[in-house]
Design a protein around this motif. Sequence first.
Motif, PDB file in Angstrom:
ATOM      1  N   ASN A  91       1.187  -1.318  -0.066  1.00 15.88           N
ATOM      2  CA  ASN A  91       0.027  -0.087  -0.460  1.00 15.88           C
ATOM      3  C   ASN A  91       0.797   1.482   0.228  1.00 15.88           C
ATOM      4  O   ASN A  91       0.683   2.114  -1.162  1.00 15.88           O
ATOM      5  N   ALA A 117       1.864   1.700  -3.478  1.00 16.65           N
ATOM      6  CA  ALA A 117       1.409   2.414  -4.216  1.00 16.65           C
ATOM      7  C   ALA A 117       0.983   3.537  -4.185  1.00 16.65           C
ATOM      8  O   ALA A 117       0.510   4.330  -5.418  1.00 16.65           O
ATOM      9  N   LEU A 118       0.741   3.870  -3.554  1.00 19.84           N
ATOM     10  CA  LEU A 118       0.157   5.547  -2.857  1.00 19.84           C
ATOM     11  C   LEU A 118       1.737   6.642  -3.599  1.00 19.84           C
ATOM     12  O   LEU A 118       1.223   7.532  -4.221  1.00 19.84           O
ATOM     13  N   ALA A 154      -2.306   1.622 -12.344  1.00 22.19           N
ATOM     14  CA  ALA A 154      -4.098   0.961 -11.926  1.00 22.19           C
ATOM     15  C   ALA A 154      -4.636   0.939 -13.267  1.00 22.19           C
ATOM     16  O   ALA A 154      -5.138   0.997 -14.371  1.00 22.19           O
ATOM     17  N   LEU A 182       2.378  -2.434 -10.395  1.00 21.94           N
ATOM     18  CA  LEU A 182       3.905  -0.974  -9.354  1.00 21.94           C
ATOM     19  C   LEU A 182       4.697  -1.161 -10.487  1.00 21.94           C
ATOM     20  O   LEU A 182       5.329  -0.303 -10.224  1.00 21.94           O
ATOM     21  N   ILE A 214      -7.515   3.623  -5.856  1.00 23.96           N
ATOM     22  CA  ILE A 214      -6.610   4.346  -7.050  1.00 23.96           C
ATOM     23  C   ILE A 214      -7.665   4.411  -8.116  1.00 23.96           C
ATOM     24  O   ILE A 214      -7.679   3.197  -8.471  1.00 23.96           O
ATOM     25  N   PHE A 229       1.880   6.018  -7.273  1.00 21.93           N
ATOM     26  CA  PHE A 229       0.100   6.952  -7.763  1.00 21.93           C
ATOM     27  C   PHE A 229       0.511   8.754  -7.488  1.00 21.93           C
ATOM     28  O   PHE A 229       0.273   9.047  -8.031  1.00 21.93           O
ATOM     29  N   HIS A 248      -3.624  -3.347 -10.546  1.00 19.79           N
ATOM     30  CA  HIS A 248      -2.591  -2.948  -9.916  1.00 19.79           C
ATOM     31  C   HIS A 248      -1.253  -3.596  -9.647  1.00 19.79           C
ATOM     32  O   HIS A 248      -0.385  -4.182  -8.777  1.00 19.79           O
ATOM     33  N   SER A 279      -6.160   3.946   0.692  1.00 17.44           N
ATOM     34  CA  SER A 279      -5.780   2.884   0.228  1.00 17.44           C
ATOM     35  C   SER A 279      -5.555   2.459  -1.577  1.00 17.44           C
ATOM     36  O   SER A 279      -5.627   2.824  -2.469  1.00 17.44           O
ATOM     37  N   TRP A 280      -4.523   1.661  -1.964  1.00 18.53           N
ATOM     38  CA  TRP A 280      -4.616   1.315  -3.218  1.00 18.53           C
ATOM     39  C   TRP A 280      -5.473   0.554  -3.842  1.00 18.53           C
ATOM     40  O   TRP A 280      -5.859   0.594  -4.836  1.00 18.53           O
TER      41      TRP A 280
END
Length: 360
Positions: free
Chosen positions: A25, A28-29, A317, A309, A62, A32, A307, A58-59
């Motif tokens: 997470n 991922a954030l 995503a 990475l 996204i 993003f 999703h 939260s991923w």
Amino acid sequence: MNETHIIQALLIFLQHEEASDDDFNQLALEIFAYQFAHNQPYRRFAIQRGRTPLTVKSWRNIPAIPINAFKDLTLSCRPIDQIAEIFMTSGTTGTVKGCSYHPTLEVWKKSMLLNFRRRFMAGSERIRMGILFPDTMAMPNSSLATYLDLAMQECGTPDSEVMVGEHGLDIDRLFSALEQAEASGEPYALLGASYSFVHLLDEMQRQQRRFALPAGSRILDTGGFKGQSREIGADEFYASLSHAFGIPRSHCINMYGMTEISTQFYDAGNERCPPVKSGPHWIRTRVVNPLTGDDVPDGEVGVLVHHDLAHFNSVSALLTEDAGVMVHGGFHLLGRVTGADAKGCSLTMEAFLASAQAPL
């Protein structure tokens, strides 16, 4: 984080054996936020959806772009005049092809090799390979050609060969290699597009040929048939492969990948269809209602969202047009969406294009 820090963080993350939900997470954030800052069409879409790095925690929240967006817009954090590699989606003559932009293939190659060794090589360092797909000289913008070239270079023995030339599949050379493998007792691997295997099976049937490849031999197919061969059901396809080459269906592996992401999914053989597909710890999959983006309950059919990475320069995503259902250990891939889900994907695409063209 800037691009250099993103790449360094990813290369470290890929090397882990697994990742906790919190670790996934967090990265991922961060990715993003990087994509939101540098990919203008995506930023417009995210803002229209009310999703920004300040609001997304939260991923799972996204926003995912529809896969067809790659055909209509340039989705790259780095200016395309600074891009080292461009992969283009497959398509028939005259169709618009989508582009996936990579400022470096360092992350893509690391992702591919770590995953390929774990999921296909089964502990072997190298295996003799026959590649049933054109090489990167013939198809420099093909992610599959690059994937197979890397597999052969890093995991194939020196006598591995690409069995496709300017006139198509070289049947005589391939049969000779298969005969050598039978005689030597050394495992052999056939890798290529699913439709190439159909052409090969048809030719073997015409010539009344079968092989009994040594224990440890394996097959990897990918990509479906795409109008390049006759359609064939999964059970019939893998039964035919097993019969033609003497390889158990447990060693007939399907790879599910796409140009619009950087990571591949594998199953653990095709003894039962559909098999469970899963990916490594740097990619997560959801099954959603394409109109709302909400997850459907486990066991219900929806549209796959990945999703990834490793796909750091574009959008991590991706809303696919593939139907699937979440099951224990991964998901079942059920083919292209139809009916309401297909309409939902089209409406999501319309919303994406409208947001990408709207003023901020």
